[in-house]
Scaffold this motif. Structure first.
Motif, PDB file in Angstrom:
ATOM      1  N   GLU A  14       0.851  -1.175   0.000  1.00  0.00           N
ATOM      2  CA  GLU A  14       0.000   0.000   0.000  1.00  0.00           C
ATOM      3  C   GLU A  14       0.889   1.228   0.000  1.00  0.00           C
ATOM      4  OE1 GLU A  14      -3.173   0.237  -0.253  1.00  0.00           O
ATOM      5  OE2 GLU A  14      -3.778  -1.833   0.018  1.00  0.00           O
ATOM      6  N   LYS A  15       0.366   2.378  -0.412  1.00  0.00           N
ATOM      7  CA  LYS A  15       1.093   3.637  -0.347  1.00  0.00           C
ATOM      8  C   LYS A  15       0.172   4.682   0.243  1.00  0.00           C
ATOM      9  CE  LYS A  15       4.259   4.598  -3.345  1.00  0.00           C
ATOM     10  NZ  LYS A  15       5.434   4.002  -2.737  1.00  0.00           N
ATOM     11  N   ALA A  16       0.763   5.662   0.900  1.00  0.00           N
ATOM     12  CA  ALA A  16      -0.020   6.751   1.468  1.00  0.00           C
ATOM     13  C   ALA A  16      -0.477   7.679   0.370  1.00  0.00           C
ATOM     14  CB  ALA A  16       0.828   7.515   2.496  1.00  0.00           C
ATOM     15  N   LEU A  17      -1.293   8.668   0.715  1.00  0.00           N
ATOM     16  CA  LEU A  17      -1.710   9.667  -0.253  1.00  0.00           C
ATOM     17  C   LEU A  17      -0.475  10.336  -0.840  1.00  0.00           C
ATOM     18  CD1 LEU A  17      -4.742  11.351   1.513  1.00  0.00           C
ATOM     19  CD2 LEU A  17      -4.709   9.447  -0.076  1.00  0.00           C
ATOM     20  N   ARG A  18      -0.520  10.616  -2.159  1.00  0.00           N
ATOM     21  CA  ARG A  18       0.664  11.103  -2.841  1.00  0.00           C
ATOM     22  C   ARG A  18       0.480  12.537  -3.309  1.00  0.00           C
ATOM     23  NH1 ARG A  18       4.144   6.874  -4.302  1.00  0.00           N
ATOM     24  NH2 ARG A  18       5.424   8.538  -5.131  1.00  0.00           N
ATOM     25  N   SER A  19       0.194  13.476  -2.432  1.00  0.00           N
ATOM     26  CA  SER A  19       0.060  14.870  -2.835  1.00  0.00           C
ATOM     27  C   SER A  19       1.415  15.473  -3.137  1.00  0.00           C
ATOM     28  CB  SER A  19      -0.630  15.682  -1.728  1.00  0.00           C
ATOM     29  OG  SER A  19       0.187  15.738  -0.582  1.00  0.00           O
ATOM     30  N   GLY A  20       2.502  14.942  -2.504  1.00  0.00           N
ATOM     31  CA  GLY A  20       3.834  15.461  -2.734  1.00  0.00           C
ATOM     32  C   GLY A  20       4.120  16.736  -1.961  1.00  0.00           C
ATOM     33  N   ARG A  21       3.199  17.228  -1.169  1.00  0.00           N
ATOM     34  CA  ARG A  21       3.418  18.465  -0.432  1.00  0.00           C
ATOM     35  C   ARG A  21       4.241  18.201   0.827  1.00  0.00           C
ATOM     36  NH1 ARG A  21      -2.458  19.254  -0.854  1.00  0.00           N
ATOM     37  NH2 ARG A  21      -2.882  20.274  -2.828  1.00  0.00           N
ATOM     38  N   THR A  22       5.204  19.113   1.088  1.00  0.00           N
ATOM     39  CA  THR A  22       5.993  19.027   2.313  1.00  0.00           C
ATOM     40  C   THR A  22       5.859  20.295   3.148  1.00  0.00           C
ATOM     41  OG1 THR A  22       7.925  19.865   1.132  1.00  0.00           O
ATOM     42  CG2 THR A  22       7.671  17.475   1.268  1.00  0.00           C
ATOM     43  N   GLY A  23       5.295  21.331   2.603  1.00  0.00           N
ATOM     44  CA  GLY A  23       5.149  22.585   3.324  1.00  0.00           C
ATOM     45  C   GLY A  23       3.705  22.997   3.429  1.00  0.00           C
ATOM     46  N   ARG A  24       3.479  24.303   3.487  1.00  0.00           N
ATOM     47  CA  ARG A  24       2.131  24.810   3.625  1.00  0.00           C
ATOM     48  C   ARG A  24       1.320  24.535   2.371  1.00  0.00           C
ATOM     49  NH1 ARG A  24       1.166  29.424   0.848  1.00  0.00           N
ATOM     50  NH2 ARG A  24       2.936  30.485  -0.088  1.00  0.00           N
ATOM     51  N   VAL A  25      -0.002  24.548   2.495  1.00  0.00           N
ATOM     52  CA  VAL A  25      -0.882  24.347   1.348  1.00  0.00           C
ATOM     53  C   VAL A  25      -0.728  25.533   0.411  1.00  0.00           C
ATOM     54  CG1 VAL A  25      -3.256  24.122   0.598  1.00  0.00           C
ATOM     55  CG2 VAL A  25      -2.512  23.021   2.710  1.00  0.00           C
ATOM     56  N   PRO A  26      -0.400  25.311  -0.874  1.00  0.00           N
ATOM     57  CA  PRO A  26      -0.186  26.434  -1.788  1.00  0.00           C
ATOM     58  C   PRO A  26      -1.486  27.138  -2.112  1.00  0.00           C
ATOM     59  CG  PRO A  26      -0.166  24.362  -2.976  1.00  0.00           C
ATOM     60  CD  PRO A  26      -0.235  24.020  -1.510  1.00  0.00           C
ATOM     61  N   ASN A 186      -3.987  -4.575 -11.620  1.00  0.00           N
ATOM     62  CA  ASN A 186      -5.248  -5.268 -11.357  1.00  0.00           C
ATOM     63  C   ASN A 186      -5.065  -6.726 -10.957  1.00  0.00           C
ATOM     64  OD1 ASN A 186      -6.962  -3.071 -11.803  1.00  0.00           O
ATOM     65  ND2 ASN A 186      -6.956  -3.399 -14.022  1.00  0.00           N
ATOM     66  N   ASP A 187      -3.893  -7.268 -11.198  1.00  0.00           N
ATOM     67  CA  ASP A 187      -3.633  -8.670 -10.855  1.00  0.00           C
ATOM     68  C   ASP A 187      -2.734  -8.815  -9.629  1.00  0.00           C
ATOM     69  OD1 ASP A 187      -5.181  -9.675 -12.941  1.00  0.00           O
ATOM     70  OD2 ASP A 187      -3.519  -9.532 -14.373  1.00  0.00           O
ATOM     71  N   ARG A 188      -2.510  -7.746  -8.893  1.00  0.00           N
ATOM     72  CA  ARG A 188      -1.655  -7.790  -7.708  1.00  0.00           C
ATOM     73  C   ARG A 188      -2.515  -7.931  -6.460  1.00  0.00           C
ATOM     74  NH1 ARG A 188       0.518  -4.124  -3.955  1.00  0.00           N
ATOM     75  NH2 ARG A 188      -0.653  -2.419  -4.894  1.00  0.00           N
ATOM     76  N   PRO A 189      -2.276  -8.931  -5.608  1.00  0.00           N
ATOM     77  CA  PRO A 189      -3.039  -9.062  -4.357  1.00  0.00           C
ATOM     78  C   PRO A 189      -2.886  -7.811  -3.496  1.00  0.00           C
ATOM     79  CG  PRO A 189      -1.801 -11.057  -4.810  1.00  0.00           C
ATOM     80  CD  PRO A 189      -1.311 -10.029  -5.779  1.00  0.00           C
ATOM     81  N   ARG A 190      -3.989  -7.424  -2.834  1.00  0.00           N
ATOM     82  CA  ARG A 190      -3.985  -6.215  -2.015  1.00  0.00           C
ATOM     83  C   ARG A 190      -4.406  -6.539  -0.589  1.00  0.00           C
ATOM     84  NH1 ARG A 190      -4.488  -1.561  -5.250  1.00  0.00           N
ATOM     85  NH2 ARG A 190      -4.112  -0.429  -3.307  1.00  0.00           N
ATOM     86  N   LYS A 191      -3.671  -6.002   0.354  1.00  0.00           N
ATOM     87  CA  LYS A 191      -4.004  -6.218   1.751  1.00  0.00           C
ATOM     88  C   LYS A 191      -5.410  -5.728   2.066  1.00  0.00           C
ATOM     89  CE  LYS A 191      -2.419  -5.173   6.447  1.00  0.00           C
ATOM     90  NZ  LYS A 191      -1.380  -4.469   7.257  1.00  0.00           N
ATOM     91  N   THR A 192      -5.778  -4.571   1.511  1.00  0.00           N
ATOM     92  CA  THR A 192      -7.096  -3.996   1.778  1.00  0.00           C
ATOM     93  C   THR A 192      -8.226  -4.855   1.232  1.00  0.00           C
ATOM     94  OG1 THR A 192      -8.368  -1.932   1.667  1.00  0.00           O
ATOM     95  CG2 THR A 192      -7.217  -2.611  -0.331  1.00  0.00           C
ATOM     96  N   LEU A 193      -7.896  -5.805   0.332  1.00  0.00           N
ATOM     97  CA  LEU A 193      -8.883  -6.725  -0.238  1.00  0.00           C
ATOM     98  C   LEU A 193      -8.732  -8.132   0.345  1.00  0.00           C
ATOM     99  CD1 LEU A 193      -8.599  -5.650  -4.006  1.00  0.00           C
ATOM    100  CD2 LEU A 193     -10.230  -4.823  -2.302  1.00  0.00           C
ATOM    101  N   ASP A 194      -8.121  -8.241   1.516  1.00  0.00           N
ATOM    102  CA  ASP A 194      -7.851  -9.553   2.127  1.00  0.00           C
ATOM    103  C   ASP A 194      -7.033 -10.429   1.194  1.00  0.00           C
ATOM    104  OD1 ASP A 194      -9.216  -8.926   4.491  1.00  0.00           O
ATOM    105  OD2 ASP A 194     -11.147  -9.550   3.630  1.00  0.00           O
ATOM    106  N   TRP A 195      -6.086  -9.800   0.512  1.00  0.00           N
ATOM    107  CA  TRP A 195      -5.128 -10.451  -0.370  1.00  0.00           C
ATOM    108  C   TRP A 195      -5.755 -11.018  -1.637  1.00  0.00           C
ATOM    109  CZ3 TRP A 195      -0.822  -8.420   0.746  1.00  0.00           C
ATOM    110  CH2 TRP A 195      -0.500  -8.128   2.076  1.00  0.00           C
ATOM    111  N   ALA A 196      -6.960 -10.627  -1.944  1.00  0.00           N
ATOM    112  CA  ALA A 196      -7.496 -10.895  -3.284  1.00  0.00           C
ATOM    113  C   ALA A 196      -6.957  -9.830  -4.238  1.00  0.00           C
ATOM    114  CB  ALA A 196      -9.022 -10.862  -3.258  1.00  0.00           C
ATOM    115  N   THR A 197      -7.130 -10.049  -5.525  1.00  0.00           N
ATOM    116  CA  THR A 197      -6.707  -9.044  -6.507  1.00  0.00           C
ATOM    117  C   THR A 197      -7.910  -8.184  -6.905  1.00  0.00           C
ATOM    118  OG1 THR A 197      -7.199 -10.358  -8.491  1.00  0.00           O
ATOM    119  CG2 THR A 197      -5.056 -10.725  -7.426  1.00  0.00           C
ATOM    120  N   PRO A 198      -7.676  -6.971  -7.381  1.00  0.00           N
ATOM    121  CA  PRO A 198      -8.785  -6.155  -7.874  1.00  0.00           C
ATOM    122  C   PRO A 198      -9.590  -6.849  -8.965  1.00  0.00           C
ATOM    123  CG  PRO A 198      -6.862  -4.773  -7.544  1.00  0.00           C
ATOM    124  CD  PRO A 198      -6.410  -6.199  -7.337  1.00  0.00           C
ATOM    125  N   ARG A 199      -8.912  -7.582  -9.844  1.00  0.00           N
ATOM    126  CA  ARG A 199      -9.638  -8.268 -10.919  1.00  0.00           C
ATOM    127  C   ARG A 199     -10.565  -9.349 -10.353  1.00  0.00           C
ATOM    128  NH1 ARG A 199      -8.266  -7.834 -16.021  1.00  0.00           N
ATOM    129  NH2 ARG A 199      -6.075  -7.433 -15.538  1.00  0.00           N
TER     130      ARG A 199
END
Length: 213
Positions: A14-26, A186-199
Motif C-alpha cells: 500500500e502507499k499513502a496519499l501522494r500529494s507530494g506536499r511538504t510545506g504549507r498548502v499552496p 489489477n492482478d496484484r493481491p492487495r491487503k485492503t482486499l484480504d489479499w485478493a486481486t482487484p480483478r
C-alpha cells in the motif's frame, strides 16, 4: 521501456496519499468559484446518499497523472474493488479530449458499474455534462485541497509513479506499455482486499450481477 525495473519487482502493498506536499498548502490555482459553472449541482454534497454505502458497487475516483508536453494519463479506480482503468491522452489535456477518452474507457464495463465518478475541481472535466449524456455516468467534484475525498485514486497514481516517475513524458510511452501496467496493478493481491486481486473482486461483482439478472 520506461518503468522496466518496476515491472520486474513486486509493488509495495500500500502507499499513502501522494500529494507530494511538504510545506504549507499552496494558494489555489483554480479559477474563482464563480468562474467554474460546471461545478453547480455536481459537488459531493449533491451526490445521492446511497453512493456513500460501500455495499453499492458504483463509485469510481478519477484524476490525471501528467507529464511534460501536455502528456498525461486518465486514471480511474473503483472505490470498493480497487480495479483500475488507465488511458493515455494523445498529447492534449483539453476537457473534450479527456471526456472522450473516459467514454471509451468506461464503455468496456457494464453500465451497472459506471454510475458515478468523483473528480477534483480542475477544468479537465468542464465538459462533464456532455460526458454524462453520452454515458449515463454522473460526475461529482471534490472540495478544494481535499485529496482524501478520492484517496483510492491518490493511491493509484502513487503506484503508477513506481512505473513512470514524475517528469515522464507519456507521449513517448506506448499504449501497450500502459495496458501492461494496468494489468499488473489489477492482478496484484492487495491487503485492503484480504489479499485478493482487484480483478478477482470485480469479477465476483460481475458474477453477482449476472446471477441476479
Amino acid at each position: 521501456m520506461q518503468g522496466k525495473d518496476a515491472l520486474r519487482h513486486e509493488l509495495p502493498v500500500e502507499k499513502a496519499l501522494r500529494s507530494g506536499r511538504t510545506g504549507r498548502v499552496p494558494q489555489s490555482k483554480l479559477p474563482r468559484r464563480s468562474n467554474r459553472p460546471w461545478l453547480e449541482g455536481a459537488r459531493l454534497s449533491n451526490r445521492p446518499a446511497e453512493v456513500e454505502d460501500r455495499a453499492v458497487p458504483e463509485p469510481w475516483k478519477g484524476d490525471l497523472a501528467v507529464g511534460p508536453e501536455n502528456s498525461g494519463l486518465v486514471t480511474l479506480v473503483k472505490w470498493r474493488t480497487r480495479f483500475a482503468l488507465v488511458g493515455r491522452l494523445p498529447g492534449i489535456r483539453a476537457s473534450m479530449t479527456v471526456s472522450e477518452l473516459m467514454q471509451r474507457m468506461i464503455h468496456s464495463l457494464p453500465s451497472e458499474f459506471t454510475k458515478t465518478i468523483t473528480w477534483d475541481q480542475g477544468q479537465q472535466m468542464a465538459q462533464h455534462r456532455r460526458f454524462t449524456i453520452a454515458t449515463e455516468c454522473e460526475m461529482y467534484f471534490c472540495d478544494p485541497h481535499s485529496p482524501w475525498q478520492r484517496g483510492s485514486n491518490e493511491n493509484l497514481n502513487g503506484l503508477i509513479r513506481n512505473f513512470y516517475p514524475n517528469g515522464t513524458n507519456f507521449n513517448q510511452v506506448a499504449g501497450e506499455e500502459i495496458a501492461q501496467m494496468q494489468d499488473l496493478l489489477n492482478d496484484r493481491p492487495r491487503k485492503t482486499l484480504d489479499w485478493a486481486t482487484p480483478r478477482e473482486k470485480l469479477g465476483a461483482l460481475l458474477t453477482g450481477v449476472a446471477l441476479a439478472s
